[in-house]
Each structure stands twice: as C-alpha cells, then as structure tokens.
Design an enzyme around this catalytic site. Structure first.
Site, PDB file in Angstrom:
ATOM      1  CB  VAL A 108      -0.925   0.028   1.239  1.00 28.37           C
ATOM      2  CG1 VAL A 108      -1.832   1.257   1.208  1.00 28.37           C
ATOM      3  CG2 VAL A 108      -1.760  -1.244   1.315  1.00 28.37           C
ATOM      4  CB  CYS A 109       0.991   4.211   0.389  1.00 27.11           C
ATOM      5  SG  CYS A 109       1.406   5.961   0.358  1.00 27.11           S
ATOM      6  CB  THR A 110       5.826   4.862   0.290  1.00 28.00           C
ATOM      7  OG1 THR A 110       5.383   4.906   1.654  1.00 28.00           O
ATOM      8  CG2 THR A 110       5.545   6.200  -0.379  1.00 28.00           C
ATOM      9  CB  THR A 128       4.373   3.625  -5.184  1.00 30.28           C
ATOM     10  OG1 THR A 128       4.509   3.967  -3.791  1.00 30.28           O
ATOM     11  CG2 THR A 128       5.165   4.636  -6.003  1.00 30.28           C
ATOM     12  CB  ALA A 161      -2.121   4.893  -5.588  1.00 29.95           C
TER      13      ALA A 161
END
Length: 328
Positions: A108-110, A128, A161
């Site tokens: 998830v995300c970074t 990302t 993202a």
C-alpha cells in the site's frame, strides 16, 4: 473453519491508514454471513517491538517479523510510511528471503518501495503513491512503474497508490476470495464505493492538471468540471475568460500544462466513467450528458483513453448489467 492468513508488517513511521484500512476490510469479511474461510490477521514488526506511526499512534504487533514464515495461503501486506535515509534492513532482508513464498504479496502506498528494494518487483508492473512514482522509476529501473492507476496487479503481486487505494485493493482481494456480495457488504459498512477499478486514475482530471494562476482561467476550469455536457469549445470558454480564442488557448496551456481540448476530454471521460459505474443510464443518455452527443463519439473517446468501449467498461465496473440498448 479454515483460515486465510494475512500478515501485516509494521515499522516506525508507518502510515496508520495503510494498516487499518485493509485490516478493517479483511476483518469485515470474516464477520460476513456465509463466509466459511475467515481471515486470520497477524501483525509483526522487527523484533516484535511496538512501533510509532507517522501520526504518533503506537501499534503493538502480535509478534516478531523474524519468526514469520508465509506460505501459499498467506497474503503479506506491506504498508507505506515515511522513510528517511536507508530502508529498515531487517524488513527488506526478510522480504528478500521470505516474501516470494507468499501466495499474495501486497503493498500500500510507499510500501511498494520496500518491495522494490527487496527485488520483488523486478520485471513487474507496479504503482505507488503519486509523489513516489518518479523515485521508484529512477531507483528501480527493472520495475515498470505505472503512475496513474490506483492499484496494479501483476501475477501474485499487487501494489496500490496512496492511503485509501489500499482499501480499494483489499476490497478487490476480498471480492476475489469471497465474492462480490461480501465485498459489497463491507464497502457499504465502511461507506466506500465498491469498487473503484484498478485502472482508475489516482487523480481526477481536475487535480491531474495544474490549477491556473489567474482567476478567470481558474473559473473556466471550474465551469468545465461542473458543466461537462455544455458548450466547451475554445470559443465559448474564451468568452467566459474575456479573452480572444487564440490568447485563451495559449494562456490555458501555459498555466495548466494541457490544452483546453485535452482538459475538456479528460473531464468528460471521467464524468462518463462515474455515470457508468454508479447509474443505470444508457450509453446514449450518458453520451449527451457528457457532451459527446452520440454513443459513437463516446466510444471513440473511451478507446483512446481506456482501451475499451463504454459497454465493456460497465460490464466490468458497473453496478448493474449494461443497458440492453448500449452499443458494444
């Protein structure tokens, strides 16, 4: 009753919503009527010590990362967070040694940067947080970075993202495991949409473009978003900005980074997507509402931007079967 294992990796400065959002989705599925294979959720951290999130919350893991051994029945979830300097080597080393054994590897995300650092995204498509896409592409050239989608699935690896996109991805995984009805029930409980398609852009068309500096041009941007079915020709928009068409076109592109025509088409396609996802309106009606006039014009726009027709898009992402009169 059998279990599906979800292993969530925690660390200092982790983004709390990247953890709690997907966990709430998986936990919700376990409490839905008729679900036989419940999710067994376990959180781990290096040495099993409590971690402090980026927002200051303290999370107490269930155990140490070092003793976790995922298998084909395990979804390993790597949330994002703030990274200063090098990544936590105990996490990247563990991912390198054991991540490939997981049935599903999810970031998830970074958190995708941790997977990339461990070499687990080499040769794969990934995404990302929009603010980290450029760094991922630069630092990990063997990864094909797709900056636009809210999540990307490539084999058993799924990357998403920023923040709320982790909920979208978790809902997609639950739908795959337990069926659409269960995922829909969870989405309603969490008051979120089921489900934003993975290839939906991280930004709306309005946010993807820069906001103009001058108020007359900003007002034109707002007008376009609020009136996608109106007369959005350069001449009409220039009149709203009290500029000549030529001056308006130059100024709009200089301040927003896109031509007026491209901005209008992005807004119209986005509006059409929302109507296809959330309503039962026919494609002919949607074409008029979005300023295309005819289903064929809308179809050509969808093929340019999305690589599929409106009817195909609705079949994949709409709330109901496509309207019987919708052209293919």
């Amino acid at each position: 009753m059998t279990s599906r294992n979800v292993l969530v990796i925690l660390y200092d400065e982790v983004q709390s919503l990247d953890v709690t959002g997907p966990v709430e989705v998986f936990n919700g599925a376990s409490h839905c009527p008729g679900v036989q294979d419940r999710y067994a959720i376990r959180t781990v951290s290096p040495a099993g010590t409590p971690v402090r999130t980026g927002s200051g919350l303290t999370l107490v893991p269930d155990g140490p990362l070092e003793s976790a051994r995922p298998d084909a029945g395990t979804t390993v979830l790597v949330p994002g967070g703030r990274f200063s300097g090098d990544f936590e080597p105990r996490i990247t080393d563990w991912l390198r040694a054991h991540g490939g054994r997981a049935g599903r590897l999810v970031s998830v995300c970074t958190g995708g940067l941790l997977l990339a650092e461990a070499g687990l995204l080499d040769g794969r498509r990934a995404t990302t947080h929009w603010n980290a896409c450029e760094a991922m592409a630069r630092d990990y050239p063997r990864v094909t970075v797709e900056p636009d989608p809210i999540y990307v699935r490539d084999g058993h690896v799924a990357t998403s993202a920023g923040v709320t996109a982790g909920i979208d991805l978790a809902l997609a995984l639950v739908e795959e495991d337990c069926g659409r009805d269960v995922a829909l029930l969870i989405a309603r409980h969490l008051v979120v949409f089921l489900r934003r398609p993975g290839n939906q852009a991280q930004f709306s068309a309005h946010l993807a473009a820069q906001t103009a500096r001058r108020e007359p041009l900003r007002e034109v941007q707002r007008w376009i978003v609020e009136h996608p079915g109106g007369d959005l020709s350069v001449e009409a928009l220039a009149g709203r900005a009290a500029l000549s068409p030529r001056h308006f076109a130059r100024a709009f592109q200089a301040e927003t980074g896109v031509t007026p025509g491209r901005y209008v088409e992005r807004v119209r396609v986005e509006h059409a997507r929302r109507l296809l996802e959330d309503t039962g309106d026919g494609v002919t009606q949607i074409s008029r509402a979005c300023g295309y006039g005819t289903p064929e014009a809308l179809r050509r726009a969808f093929l340019r931007h999305l690589g599929q027709s409106p009817a195909e898009y609705r079949r994949r992402f709409g709330p109901t079967p496509a309207h019987p009169r919708d052209p293919a």
